[in-house]
Each structure stands twice: as C-alpha cells, then as structure tokens.
Design an enzyme around this catalytic site. Sequence first.
Site, mmCIF file in Angstrom:
data_model
loop_
_atom_site.group_PDB
_atom_site.id
_atom_site.type_symbol
_atom_site.label_atom_id
_atom_site.label_comp_id
_atom_site.label_asym_id
_atom_site.label_seq_id
_atom_site.Cartn_x
_atom_site.Cartn_y
_atom_site.Cartn_z
ATOM 1 N N ASP A 91 47.271 21.646 20.680
ATOM 2 C CA ASP A 91 46.131 21.722 19.768
ATOM 3 C C ASP A 91 46.634 21.378 18.374
ATOM 4 O OD1 ASP A 91 43.716 22.081 18.630
ATOM 5 O OD2 ASP A 91 43.616 24.251 18.935
ATOM 6 N N ALA A 92 46.625 20.092 18.082
ATOM 7 C CA ALA A 92 47.328 19.569 16.911
ATOM 8 C C ALA A 92 46.386 18.853 15.950
ATOM 9 C CB ALA A 92 48.426 18.620 17.370
ATOM 10 N N LYS A 93 45.164 18.563 16.404
ATOM 11 C CA LYS A 93 44.145 17.923 15.562
ATOM 12 C C LYS A 93 44.703 16.700 14.824
ATOM 13 C CE LYS A 93 41.159 21.667 15.916
ATOM 14 N NZ LYS A 93 41.922 22.678 16.657
ATOM 15 N N ARG A 94 45.427 15.848 15.540
ATOM 16 C CA ARG A 94 46.009 14.675 14.913
ATOM 17 C C ARG A 94 45.003 13.530 14.835
ATOM 18 N NH1 ARG A 94 49.451 18.450 14.158
ATOM 19 N NH2 ARG A 94 51.687 18.037 14.323
ATOM 20 N N ASP B 96 42.112 22.227 10.257
ATOM 21 C CA ASP B 96 41.696 23.061 11.378
ATOM 22 C C ASP B 96 40.890 24.226 10.790
ATOM 23 O OD1 ASP B 96 41.704 24.576 13.879
ATOM 24 O OD2 ASP B 96 43.428 23.371 14.461
#
Lengths: 274, 274
Positions: A91-94, B96
């Site tokens: 879960d890195a939201k890259r 995030d």
Amino acid sequence: MNRKKLIEQIRLKKSFLCIGLDTDITKIPAHLLDTEDPVFEFNKQIIDATKEYCVSYKINTAFYESRGLAGWKSLIDTWNYLPKDTFSIADAKRGDIGNTSEMYAKAFFDQESSGMSFDSVTVAPYMGTDSVKPFLKFKDKWAIILALTSNEGSKDFQFLQADPENKLFEKVIQKAADWGSNENIMFVVGATRGDAFLTIRKHAPNHFLLVPGVGAQGGSLADVCKYGMNKDCGLLINSSRAVIYASSGHDFAQAAREEARKVQNEMAIILEAM
Amino acid sequence: MNRKKLIEQIRLKKSFLCIGLDTDITKIPAHLLDTEDPVFEFNKQIIDATKEYCVSYKINTAFYESRGLAGWKSLIDTWNYLPKDTFSIADAKRGDIGNTSEMYAKAFFDQESSGMSFDSVTVAPYMGTDSVKPFLKFKDKWAIILALTSNEGSKDFQFLQADPENKLFEKVIQKAADWGSNENIMFVVGATRGDAFLTIRKHAPNHFLLVPGVGAQGGSLADVCKYGMNKDCGLLINSSRAVIYASSGHDFAQAAREEARKVQNEMAIILEAM
C-alpha cells in the site's frame, strides 16, 4: 497471484479479509522493544496468529519508510515472511511519469532488483495512463487504483462533477478499467457509505475492490457486502488497527487472532448466503 | 529552507536551475561500477561538479527504491551529501490519509526518525486536504503539489472540466493554495506548453512552481519564463537527464557541469532582464 487463485483462496478460507500491517513502532507491545527488529517481530507474530483467517496482507509502506533504512529492512523482511498463499499488497500509493513508474514497479514487483515481489501495489490515478501502465506489464501482478477513498479529503476532488453523468471517481474507474482488465486492476473504494458501491458496481461490475474503512473508520461490513459483492465475491475488506492493535499486552497476537476470527466468521456467513 | 533564503540563493547564483538526480544504475559510466556504491559515487561527483550553477537538487525516489535496501542507503547518503545551501526536493509523489501522510512526512522531513530531512516533498493531490496537511506542520518545509504534469497521461484527468470556469488542475491549485501559503506550498507545473503558465499564474501569482519537462521533455525555457515568472522569480526549472547523462564516459561530471553552466548562463540573462 492471479484472479483465479485469489478466488480459490477466498472460497477455501471462507474469508475475504485483508489485514493491514500499519505497524507503528510507538504502538507495539513494550516487551517486543528489546528484540532485534521489534516491527518485524510484531508482524511475524501477527501473521502467524492470523493467516488462517485472512486471504491477504496489506503493508502500508509509509510506516516503514518513516524509520529510514531500518524500516525499509523491516519491510523487506516482512514481505519475505508473508505466506505465499496470501495476496500481498504494497500500500504505497505510487504513481509518476512512465519511466519513473517503471522504477516503482521494479521496487515492488521485481525481487531480483529490490528484494520484494508483492502481488499488487496501490497507485494514485492523477497522472493518468502512463503512470499506471508500467505496473501492468508484470504477469499476475496488479495495480490497485485509488478511486474513492474514505478520508475527509476525499470530498475535495473525488466528488467533482467531471462530466454531466459522472463524478471524478467514476471517471477514474471508467478510464482505468480500459488500461487493463479485471485480471490486473482493482480499485480502492472507501467503505464509509455502503450505497456508494451501487455507483461503483455500475462502472466496474467484475473488478475486485479493496475496501479500507470497515471498523475503525466507520463503515459497515453488511452494507458493503450488500451493495459491493459480485458473483466472485469481488471484495477484499481491509482491517488494520482493529486487528493488529486488539491488545497492547503480551496477548497481542492471540487478541489479533480472535479479532480476525470474528470477522472471518461474519464473512463465512455472508459468503454462504451469496 | 524558507522562501526568503531560496530567493536569496537564486539572486546570488543567478540561477533557478534544479538538477534531478534520477540516477539509473544501468546508465551511469562503466568505470564507476566497481566502486562500493556506484549510484552514490555518481551523485557525489555530479553534485561537486554542478553545485555552483544550480540552487536545488531533486532526488527521484523511485530510482532508489527500485534497488531495495542498497538503493535506500544511496538515497540517504545522497541526501547527506547535498550542500545545505541548495533547496532539496524528495520527488516522491506521496499522499495518503492523514495518519499515513504523517508517516511519509517523517520519512522525508524528520532526520531523527529516518536519517533524512529534505526541504520539500512532491505530493499527489487526489486524496485531498488531510493527505497534504501533515507535510505543512514542519517549519520551513514544503509540500510541492502536483497540478499540471508534462506526461501523456496528464490529459486523462487533469484537463477535465471541474466546474464551468475551471479544469481539474486549476481546482487543485485553488483549493491547495488555501491549505498553506506561498511559504510552504509549491506546485508542479509541466513545461510542455508555455502559455499554460498564464492560467496557472491567474490562480497562484505568488507561489513557486517546480517545472519539469524543459529540455528532454520538450518545453522551452524562454516560454516558461515569459509566462511563468513572477517578481521573486517564482520558478525552479528542473533538468535531469540532459544534465546528468550529458556524457557517459570518464568526463561525465565535467560534461554535466558544462551543461548546467549553459543553462545557468541563459537563466542569468533572463533574471537580469526581469
């Protein structure tokens, strides 16, 4: 892990629970702090205690990066320890321009290069197609694209009217669904309002959805399933804090196991009734 | 670094050049490959050779993450080596929910926790206010928010008509400008079309803009300055590949220096004429 295997695991374990390893070193039980790597030790015991009841683990990279080199080591060690029959999520939201997203894909998918090979990465959609496509070049790997998030700030842009029929989050789903298929794209859909899933399913009837926000963030499991499930289940429901911090004492792993078992029991009943 | 100091540096060096350390181990000169950390060695020599001509360095974290633990070490070592009178940017495109963005802010701003304390981080806006605010709590640190990017995929969402007057990227600038001030927020604005800066400056007349895409990605320095400059300069123009890969031989650092000097000369003339 491909779609077929994921669905098999869901049927086998009667669970679509994803456990979020948002492991904060200031929140783990005191007795672990004198081990060599308290974060990894905590994760190991949580994984051992809960793997029977969940089909997926989601590692929130921010919690690891915040501790610099030591944290990045905990991240790699934790990835290595994940049972290979669970679906792993970075879960890195890259997301960045094409040649840079290629590097992010390597970071999370290419074990030879980075020491890790997650099944999936969460990806931010703002930069569009070339920011996501590099993640789709890896066989049996997934991009999980932010569509509708469960936080306060989701109202700032995600609900903007992008055209007469669609809000921005709908537009994201429509467009992104074309970049790949339901074999390599999932969407993040926050669970604070169950009926939002009606809208989501209009645009993505067959995709898997990763759903944070059940439990601590206030969403209801029953509502999410009522509106969000499809014939293959189609949901991974994440719980982080409610499971991993169920107790702060010596019994933390046992307490996490109990919490996971409780959720899995609810899920088994729902799957039965499908 | 605060705004005042940044402007001072621009005046002192007659430059608003930012050099992007997108250091790809497969592209650095062969003779460096038998050093202990070729990426850091490359960066060190590039920094030594160019620091006279630029006011900022931007480290593209993806290129470091792709190499796992070794890469994260190169990242920290490179941050440590950056001259403290240059404005440092972690080009990480993070973002995030609130408690997670706090962790990302620690990762890049809190040296005690992570070993690094950049002056700024690039941030994706999709998740809204609480995804950005944790970065603004650190004194003299900046969030550089993606507004208009220079890649092909920018057309997918950024140009959607968000209300009768504004496209999505305009809405992002309007909203985000309210989350902080021109002392702690900048915007990323791609340079492929100079006249887009007219629109940007309508919404953010006083903010600094980080501008990738001059050179390799096709934007013109003269156009960007014509439409994008404000009374404090207000621009950081990034060049990555054109500078750092100016030569692939033993003279790579000297060639990078020449390239940086050339751009700085152009910038000095433009600043003079302001």
